[in-house]
Design an enzyme around this catalytic site. Structure first.
Site, PDB file in Angstrom:
ATOM      1  N   ARG A 191      11.689  -1.183  -7.581  1.00 57.22           N
ATOM      2  CA  ARG A 191      11.479  -2.380  -7.768  1.00 57.22           C
ATOM      3  C   ARG A 191      12.585  -2.586  -7.227  1.00 57.22           C
ATOM      4  O   ARG A 191      13.867  -1.854  -7.085  1.00 57.22           O
ATOM      5  CB  ARG A 191      11.084  -2.523  -9.142  1.00 57.22           C
ATOM      6  CG  ARG A 191       9.373  -2.487  -9.370  1.00 57.22           C
ATOM      7  CD  ARG A 191       8.893  -3.711  -8.358  1.00 57.22           C
ATOM      8  NE  ARG A 191       6.886  -2.980  -9.214  1.00 57.22           N
ATOM      9  CZ  ARG A 191       6.459  -2.517  -8.411  1.00 57.22           C
ATOM     10  NH1 ARG A 191       6.600  -1.809  -7.753  1.00 57.22           N
ATOM     11  NH2 ARG A 191       5.379  -2.369  -9.763  1.00 57.22           N
TER      12      ARG A 191
ATOM     13  N   HIS B  45       7.411  -3.467   1.537  1.00 55.97           N
ATOM     14  CA  HIS B  45       6.976  -3.181   0.674  1.00 55.97           C
ATOM     15  C   HIS B  45       4.988  -2.201   0.976  1.00 55.97           C
ATOM     16  O   HIS B  45       4.572  -2.333   1.041  1.00 55.97           O
ATOM     17  CB  HIS B  45       6.095  -3.851  -0.489  1.00 55.97           C
ATOM     18  CG  HIS B  45       6.972  -3.701  -1.812  1.00 55.97           C
ATOM     19  ND1 HIS B  45       7.042  -5.157  -2.730  1.00 55.97           N
ATOM     20  CD2 HIS B  45       6.220  -2.089  -2.287  1.00 55.97           C
ATOM     21  CE1 HIS B  45       6.772  -3.945  -4.483  1.00 55.97           C
ATOM     22  NE2 HIS B  45       5.744  -2.336  -3.959  1.00 55.97           N
TER      23      HIS B  45
END
Length: 313
Positions: free
Chosen positions: A228, A276
């Protein structure tokens, strides 16, 4: 059996929910809409609004449609107490993430970025042969995904270090356990791979203080973040790249996504940016996993992947 679902509009999970209904035809599957307070046995969710789960103590389990649960845990008291929260444990993501990290590691070890720059200048200049002994890799987090990354890298015979909260026994991996061992883990590693869950304890863990402990080698240390964005203090990383402590970084996740056009990372050639995509949930694998767990729960059996809300994973 009634299954209540929520995914943000336009989400990739919309088709996933349709596939789920086909795989479990005995279930009544419906999407949640504002004001829907009708009974349900299970909830399948991705970034749900608080109103969807508020007070739903009738649920037997809540399935989070992804490996990371930091977003759903932010709901706090809106999550019904006592209802198991279950995450996707792999869903086809582990092999993707292992491929992504291996590609980055081999690229840095082989210095292919330097060769590309030389080729652009029409320069033919072999570099000295690198030594794997000087290229130790530290995997920050040894859960399902981290363990698969370690297994992939072990094939290439790099020195491997792994840090985890609890002891892990993985072939070819030197395990460092707990907060007291974090410094030693960092000092033993030159390439840092972050695959931790994002919790209050891990937010900002990849900061100046910790990155400065990494082995610098002749060219600097390396960072690969597939966890993250909140794990990395972005200003610290940029400064350490400019100072030469960090030679390069491969980042798939960011504090703000999409990464804003004006973000300084775009202007730094030593930072490789991907949007991502290091691991995308595979529909078929995830559907089968959740269906199997629902069937076990219906039989009164235990399942894996239940989140401990107190530690965030």
């Amino acid at each position: 059996m009634k299954i209540l679902c929520y995914v943000p509009p336009g989400s990739d999970f919309e088709r996933w929910i349709a596939d789920f209904g086909k795989a479990l035809p005995q279930a009544e599957v419906r999407f949640w809409r504002e004001g829907d307070n009708a009974p349900a046995d299970y909830a399948l969710v991705w970034r749900p609004p608080p109103a969807m789960l508020q007070g739903r103590s009738d649920l037997k389990a809540i399935f989070n449609l992804g490996a990371g649960v930091d977003a759903i845990l932010k709901l706090g008291d809106a999550l019904p107490a006592g209802v198991p929260l279950i995450r996707i444990e792999d869903g086809g993501m582990a092999i993707q993430m292992a491929s992504y990290v291996t590609h980055a590691v081999l690229g840095y070890f082989g210095r292919y970025d330097i060769y590309r720059q030389q080729a652009a200048r029409r320069e033919w200049r072999p570099l000295p042969e690198p030594s794997k002994r000087d290229f130790s890799i530290g995997i920050l987090g040894l859960g399902v995904l981290g363990s698969r990354i370690a297994a992939a890298l072990a094939h290439f015979e790099f020195p491997l270090n792994g840090w985890s909260r609890t002891p892990k026994e993985l072939p070819g991996v030197r395990n460092f356990v707990g907060d007291d061992a974090l410094d030693e883990f960092l000092r033993a590693s030159r390439v840092l791979v972050c695959i931790l869950p994002l919790t209050d304890a891990t937010r900002g863990i990849v900061n100046r203080k910790n990155m400065e402990k990494l082995q610098k080698g002749a060219e600097g240390a390396y960072l690969i973040n597939v966890a993250r964005g909140g794990h990395v203090v972005e200003a610290d990383l940029l400064a350490l790249i400019h100072e030469g402590q960090i030679a390069a970084a491969t980042l798939d996740v960011f504090e703000q996504e999409p990464l804003p056009p004006g973000h300084p990372f775009w202007e730094e050639p030593r930072i490789s940016i991907t949007p991502h995509i290091s691991a995308i949930t595979v529909d078929e694998d995830s559907v089968q996993q959740i269906c199997a767990k629902i069937q076990l729960l219906e039989q009164g059996k235990t399942v894996s992947g239940i989140i401990d809300r107190s530690n965030g994973y």
